[in-house]
Design an enzyme around this catalytic site. Structure first.
Site, PDB file in Angstrom:
ATOM      1  CB  THR A  59      30.676  29.313   7.123  1.00 49.96           C
ATOM      2  OG1 THR A  59      31.957  29.795   6.742  1.00 49.96           O
ATOM      3  CG2 THR A  59      30.260  28.203   6.178  1.00 49.96           C
ATOM      4  CG  ASN A 111       1.925  10.363  -9.860  1.00 52.72           C
ATOM      5  OD1 ASN A 111       1.191   9.395  -9.679  1.00 52.72           O
ATOM      6  ND2 ASN A 111       2.913  10.353 -10.741  1.00 52.72           N
ATOM      7  NE  ARG A 133      12.310  21.084 -11.061  1.00 51.38           N
ATOM      8  CZ  ARG A 133      12.120  20.183 -12.014  1.00 51.38           C
ATOM      9  NH1 ARG A 133      13.143  19.584 -12.587  1.00 51.38           N
ATOM     10  NH2 ARG A 133      10.905  19.880 -12.389  1.00 51.38           N
ATOM     11  CG  HIS A 152      -2.751   3.245  16.939  1.00 48.18           C
ATOM     12  ND1 HIS A 152      -1.520   3.606  17.428  1.00 48.18           N
ATOM     13  CD2 HIS A 152      -3.658   3.617  17.877  1.00 48.18           C
ATOM     14  CE1 HIS A 152      -1.674   4.159  18.625  1.00 48.18           C
ATOM     15  NE2 HIS A 152      -2.959   4.187  18.912  1.00 48.18           N
ATOM     16  CB  SER A 208       2.200   8.203 -14.364  1.00 50.10           C
ATOM     17  OG  SER A 208       3.127   7.183 -14.696  1.00 50.10           O
ATOM     18  CG  ASN A 233       8.112  20.070  -4.414  1.00 48.65           C
ATOM     19  OD1 ASN A 233       8.276  20.944  -3.563  1.00 48.65           O
ATOM     20  ND2 ASN A 233       8.814  20.039  -5.536  1.00 48.65           N
TER      21      ASN A 233
END
Length: 466
Positions: free
Chosen positions: A344, A306, A18, A173, A298, A312
């Site tokens: 590897t 969102n 994707r 904070h 949504s 992501n």
């Protein structure tokens, strides 16, 4: 039906599925095919270099046509060449040896056929591999990853300039704190990223070509009269790399660890940006345009947009950071003169850069789809007049040490007024009036509001120009 049997093969990871479009530029640099193409470049350039330098006495120099022929081999390495190399490797069970044979096939029947044994001469596989990975990583950084980060940093800097004068409540904070401007807070991220870009631009990329254990043993015994370290140095530098004269069979990979640490650190700064932008959105300081963030907010709550670009980016930066950490930790260790751990490990350089590049793409798209809501920021500021407590007690302290009477216990008096409480403008001004301040200081503090108590924040954005 078994999905693993579908032809053409389905991608295993989302980077090749994707998200392919966002990370596709890395295929030219960090894919398995790119590795083999770069190996061909190193092998053919080594042959050219040896002959041009007269490193092996008695051999003729190349014609321009022969140089062109050799350099055309990697240029022509496409789908058919990839398949042919794979076919050879199934016989050799050795990818670098397959590259050697692939090149020799193309020299057959040409004027270079008598010189074909120069291909891979005196080389261990790691001579070819370390230079290939160096060129691949250099290309990925300079042609893809750094330009993407520079573009994103420029976008952040531009947004900082546009928002330089928009006052905003700070939160330290998680609590209301001395106000700032939105632009100044964005400028902090741009400044941090510019430093990381500069570090990466200055990082050295090293290479070596010194044989099976780094001693030029085969070279020296075969042609003792040639200055092999000088030949190696000039070749590595010809490739645009920094020569490493002291290695085992492998180049030590310290430079890779340095780059991966720098890229990971830049990623963690971007992660901080993503979480802060997510929070500003949740506070209503930014409105998202659905067209830029995604087609659907949504699946069940129609009112929502969102912050998927920032979420992501967070996830992909965490994945890439973990991969870069493993690469940096693993590659600096090799048992004695050689083991295959790095082989590897280095095949996972591409996913590390891929997830990072994907995150940069999402942050860029996310920022492009935001509109600031200065009115919401103003409302938030107006609901938190207690943040002026710092300004008042600091002014009182200054007056007290200058000898003005009645300025005792400024911190404690402001703490009693403001700690754990909401203070409105009327209450704060009444308190200021009751302090018996000199007229000039009283009027300055009475004129102060949370929206104007931003210090030098607006002008600090100008430091991005340095």
């Amino acid at each position: 039906m078994r999905l693993s049997e579908i032809d053409p093969a389905l991608p295993l990871t989302p980077l090749d599925g994707r998200y392919r479009a966002q990370v596709a530029p890395l295929v030219d640099h960090l894919s398995e095919a790119a590795l083999n193409r770069t190996r061909i470049i190193v092998e053919t350039e080594w042959m050219i270099h040896l002959l041009d330098q007269g490193a092996i006495p008695g051999l003729r120099s190349l014609t321009e046509e022969e140089r062109t022929l050799l350099r055309q081999i990697p240029e022509d390495f496409g789908a058919e060449g990839i398949a042919e190399h794979a076919e050879i490797e199934r016989e050799t069970v050795h990818d670098v040896k397959a590259v050697e044979y692939y090149i020799k096939r193309r020299l057959a029947g040409t004027s270079l056929e008598p010189l074909a044994e120069i291909v891979h001469i005196y080389c261990t596989s790691e001579d070819i591999n370390n230079l290939s990975y160096a060129l691949m990583i250099k290309g990925a950084l300079e042609d893809v990853w750094l330009p993407a980060l520079r573009d994103l940093t420029a976008d952040i800097a531009q947004l900082a300039r546009e928002c330089a004068d928009i006052p905003m409540l700070s939160r330290t904070h998680g609590q209301a704190a001395t106000p700032t401007t939105l632009g100044k807070e964005l400028a902090v991220f741009a400044y941090r990223l510019k430093r990381q870009i500069a570090r990466l631009e200055a990082d050295e990329i090293l290479g070596k070509i010194n044989g099976a254990t780094g001693t030029w043993a085969a070279h020296a015994v075969s042609v003792p009269g040639t200055d092999w370290p000088a030949i190696a140095k000039s070749f590595v530098e010809h490739l645009g790399l920094t020569w490493n004269p002291l290695t085992t069979q492998i180049e030590s990979h310290d430079w890779q660890a340095e780059i991966y640490s720098d890229v990971a650190r830049a990623g963690r700064i971007l992660h901080n940006l993503a979480t802060d932008m997510w929070t500003y959105i949740s506070l209503g300081y930014f409105r998202q345009r659905l067209s830029a963030q995604g087609g659907t907010g949504s699946s069940t709550m129609p009112h929502k947009v969102n912050p998927i670009r920032f979420e992501n980016a967070e996830a992909n930066l965490e994945i890439s950071g973990a991969l870069f950490d493993v690469l940096a930790q693993t590659l600096v260790t090799s048992r004695l003169q050689r083991d295959l751990t790095d082989s590897t490990t280095q095949r996972n350089i591409a996913p590390a850069f891929g997830h990072s590049l994907l995150a940069i793409s999402n942050l860029k798209r996310g920022l492009a789809g935001l509109d600031t809501d200065a009115e919401q920021m103003a409302r938030d500021l107006d609901a938190n007049w207690e943040v002026l407590g710092e300004a008042v007690q600091s002014a009182m302290r200054t007056l007290g040490i200058q000898g003005v009477e009645g300025m005792d216990s400024p911190y404690e008096r402001l703490k009693e007024l403001t700690r754990g409480k909401r203070v409105d403008g009327h209450a704060m001004r009444e308190f200021i009036t009751s302090l018996g301040l000199p007229e000039k200081e009283r009027e300055r503090l009475l004129a102060l509001t949370p929206a104007t108590y931003v210090g030098l924040a607006s002008s600090l954005v100008d430091y991005l120009e340095d």
